[in-house]
Design a protein around this motif. Structure first.
Motif, PDB file in Angstrom:
ATOM      1  N   ASP A 142       0.830  -1.205   0.000  1.00  0.00           N
ATOM      2  CA  ASP A 142       0.000   0.000   0.000  1.00  0.00           C
ATOM      3  C   ASP A 142       0.864   1.255   0.000  1.00  0.00           C
ATOM      4  O   ASP A 142       0.575   2.222  -0.709  1.00  0.00           O
ATOM      5  CB  ASP A 142      -0.936   0.015   1.205  1.00  0.00           C
ATOM      6  N   SER A 143       1.929   1.243   0.787  1.00  0.00           N
ATOM      7  CA  SER A 143       2.822   2.400   0.856  1.00  0.00           C
ATOM      8  C   SER A 143       3.493   2.649  -0.494  1.00  0.00           C
ATOM      9  O   SER A 143       3.580   3.796  -0.957  1.00  0.00           O
ATOM     10  CB  SER A 143       3.884   2.162   1.928  1.00  0.00           C
ATOM     11  N   LEU A 144       3.956   1.579  -1.135  1.00  0.00           N
ATOM     12  CA  LEU A 144       4.589   1.728  -2.449  1.00  0.00           C
ATOM     13  C   LEU A 144       3.589   2.222  -3.490  1.00  0.00           C
ATOM     14  O   LEU A 144       3.919   3.093  -4.310  1.00  0.00           O
ATOM     15  CB  LEU A 144       5.202   0.404  -2.902  1.00  0.00           C
ATOM     16  N   ASN A 145       2.379   1.692  -3.483  1.00  0.00           N
ATOM     17  CA  ASN A 145       1.360   2.140  -4.429  1.00  0.00           C
ATOM     18  C   ASN A 145       1.027   3.618  -4.219  1.00  0.00           C
ATOM     19  O   ASN A 145       0.810   4.352  -5.190  1.00  0.00           O
ATOM     20  CB  ASN A 145       0.099   1.286  -4.310  1.00  0.00           C
ATOM     21  N   GLU A 146       0.996   4.049  -2.973  1.00  0.00           N
ATOM     22  CA  GLU A 146       0.723   5.464  -2.671  1.00  0.00           C
ATOM     23  C   GLU A 146       1.850   6.352  -3.211  1.00  0.00           C
ATOM     24  O   GLU A 146       1.598   7.391  -3.819  1.00  0.00           O
ATOM     25  CB  GLU A 146       0.584   5.639  -1.156  1.00  0.00           C
ATOM     26  N   ARG A 147       3.074   5.933  -3.005  1.00  0.00           N
ATOM     27  CA  ARG A 147       4.214   6.727  -3.508  1.00  0.00           C
ATOM     28  C   ARG A 147       4.236   6.758  -5.031  1.00  0.00           C
ATOM     29  O   ARG A 147       4.546   7.783  -5.636  1.00  0.00           O
ATOM     30  CB  ARG A 147       5.522   6.163  -2.976  1.00  0.00           C
ATOM     31  N   ILE A 148       3.944   5.631  -5.670  1.00  0.00           N
ATOM     32  CA  ILE A 148       3.922   5.576  -7.141  1.00  0.00           C
ATOM     33  C   ILE A 148       2.827   6.474  -7.687  1.00  0.00           C
ATOM     34  O   ILE A 148       3.003   7.144  -8.713  1.00  0.00           O
ATOM     35  CB  ILE A 148       3.762   4.116  -7.615  1.00  0.00           C
ATOM     36  N   ALA A 149       1.692   6.506  -7.003  1.00  0.00           N
ATOM     37  CA  ALA A 149       0.574   7.332  -7.471  1.00  0.00           C
ATOM     38  C   ALA A 149       0.908   8.823  -7.433  1.00  0.00           C
ATOM     39  O   ALA A 149       0.377   9.606  -8.219  1.00  0.00           O
ATOM     40  CB  ALA A 149      -0.661   7.049  -6.615  1.00  0.00           C
ATOM     41  N   HIS A 150       1.805   9.226  -6.542  1.00  0.00           N
ATOM     42  CA  HIS A 150       2.135  10.645  -6.398  1.00  0.00           C
ATOM     43  C   HIS A 150       3.476  11.039  -7.029  1.00  0.00           C
ATOM     44  O   HIS A 150       3.950  12.147  -6.825  1.00  0.00           O
ATOM     45  CB  HIS A 150       2.138  11.034  -4.913  1.00  0.00           C
ATOM     46  N   ARG A 151       4.088  10.150  -7.770  1.00  0.00           N
ATOM     47  CA  ARG A 151       5.358  10.518  -8.387  1.00  0.00           C
ATOM     48  C   ARG A 151       5.102  11.406  -9.612  1.00  0.00           C
ATOM     49  O   ARG A 151       4.053  11.311 -10.250  1.00  0.00           O
ATOM     50  CB  ARG A 151       6.178   9.285  -8.754  1.00  0.00           C
ATOM     51  N   PRO A 152       6.059  12.224  -9.949  1.00  0.00           N
ATOM     52  CA  PRO A 152       5.868  13.138 -11.085  1.00  0.00           C
ATOM     53  C   PRO A 152       5.906  12.391 -12.420  1.00  0.00           C
ATOM     54  O   PRO A 152       6.517  11.328 -12.543  1.00  0.00           O
ATOM     55  CB  PRO A 152       7.039  14.114 -10.972  1.00  0.00           C
ATOM     56  N   SER A 153       5.262  12.965 -13.396  1.00  0.00           N
ATOM     57  CA  SER A 153       5.221  12.360 -14.731  1.00  0.00           C
ATOM     58  C   SER A 153       6.561  12.571 -15.434  1.00  0.00           C
ATOM     59  O   SER A 153       7.338  13.463 -15.069  1.00  0.00           O
ATOM     60  CB  SER A 153       4.099  12.986 -15.552  1.00  0.00           C
ATOM     61  N   PRO A 154       6.831  11.772 -16.460  1.00  0.00           N
ATOM     62  CA  PRO A 154       8.084  11.972 -17.205  1.00  0.00           C
ATOM     63  C   PRO A 154       8.182  13.368 -17.826  1.00  0.00           C
ATOM     64  O   PRO A 154       9.279  13.935 -17.880  1.00  0.00           O
ATOM     65  CB  PRO A 154       8.038  10.897 -18.283  1.00  0.00           C
ATOM     66  N   GLU A 155       7.043  13.929 -18.237  1.00  0.00           N
ATOM     67  CA  GLU A 155       7.076  15.283 -18.820  1.00  0.00           C
ATOM     68  C   GLU A 155       7.542  16.305 -17.789  1.00  0.00           C
ATOM     69  O   GLU A 155       8.339  17.204 -18.095  1.00  0.00           O
ATOM     70  CB  GLU A 155       5.687  15.675 -19.349  1.00  0.00           C
ATOM     71  N   ALA A 156       7.049  16.182 -16.566  1.00  0.00           N
ATOM     72  CA  ALA A 156       7.462  17.116 -15.505  1.00  0.00           C
ATOM     73  C   ALA A 156       8.951  16.950 -15.194  1.00  0.00           C
ATOM     74  O   ALA A 156       9.654  17.939 -14.955  1.00  0.00           O
ATOM     75  CB  ALA A 156       6.623  16.880 -14.257  1.00  0.00           C
ATOM     76  N   LEU A 157       9.435  15.733 -15.225  1.00  0.00           N
ATOM     77  CA  LEU A 157      10.854  15.492 -14.956  1.00  0.00           C
ATOM     78  C   LEU A 157      11.733  16.017 -16.087  1.00  0.00           C
ATOM     79  O   LEU A 157      12.854  16.490 -15.838  1.00  0.00           O
ATOM     80  CB  LEU A 157      11.104  13.994 -14.735  1.00  0.00           C
ATOM     81  N   ILE A 158      11.244  15.986 -17.324  1.00  0.00           N
ATOM     82  CA  ILE A 158      11.998  16.547 -18.452  1.00  0.00           C
ATOM     83  C   ILE A 158      12.074  18.065 -18.301  1.00  0.00           C
ATOM     84  O   ILE A 158      13.135  18.667 -18.504  1.00  0.00           O
ATOM     85  CB  ILE A 158      11.350  16.140 -19.789  1.00  0.00           C
ATOM     86  N   LYS A 159      10.956  18.703 -17.895  1.00  0.00           N
ATOM     87  CA  LYS A 159      10.942  20.158 -17.687  1.00  0.00           C
ATOM     88  C   LYS A 159      11.912  20.577 -16.593  1.00  0.00           C
ATOM     89  O   LYS A 159      12.553  21.616 -16.683  1.00  0.00           O
ATOM     90  CB  LYS A 159       9.534  20.623 -17.312  1.00  0.00           C
ATOM     91  N   GLU A 160      12.015  19.759 -15.541  1.00  0.00           N
ATOM     92  CA  GLU A 160      12.911  20.085 -14.424  1.00  0.00           C
ATOM     93  C   GLU A 160      14.364  19.748 -14.744  1.00  0.00           C
ATOM     94  O   GLU A 160      15.260  20.102 -13.979  1.00  0.00           O
ATOM     95  CB  GLU A 160      12.467  19.323 -13.175  1.00  0.00           C
TER      96      GLU A 160
END
Length: 102
Positions: free
Chosen positions: A74-92
């Motif tokens: 459950d903890s891993l699924n919660e963290r995965i659900a809130h991780r940034p998208s690849p597009e946001a990571l490319i912008k950063e």
């Protein structure tokens, strides 16, 4: 008519010799006592993953492990659900290209 006692086989002789020697080695006799004196403490066995770290009853340990497994999932699924998208990571500037593209 023949006597019925003639057909009965005599009982085989029973070997009653002791399995262990008649004079046991005193060191061997006390070996369990010596091993118990030098056995490791519970904390050391927990540290080596021989005993579980839980103080729960043995009948509940399997259920406790299953609950811990589900909590981690459950903890891993919660963290995965809130991780940034690849597009946001490319912008950063964290990613240089989209890892999903072939």
């Amino acid at each position: 008519m023949a006597d019925s006692s003639d057909n009965v086989n005599p009982a085989p002789a029973i070997d009653e010799t002791p399995i262990s020697p008649s004079r046991p080695d005193p060191q061997r006799k006390n070996s369990l006592e010596q091993h118990l004196k030098h056995r490791p403490v519970r904390q050391e066995l927990v540290k080596k993953n021989i005993l579980p770290a839980s103080n729960a009853a043995p009948g509940l340990i399997a259920q406790q492990k299953e609950l811990e497994k589900h909590m981690r999932a459950d903890s891993l699924n919660e963290r995965i659900a809130h991780r940034p998208s690849p597009e946001a990571l490319i912008k950063e500037g964290v990613l240089h290209e989209d890892p999903r593209s072939p």
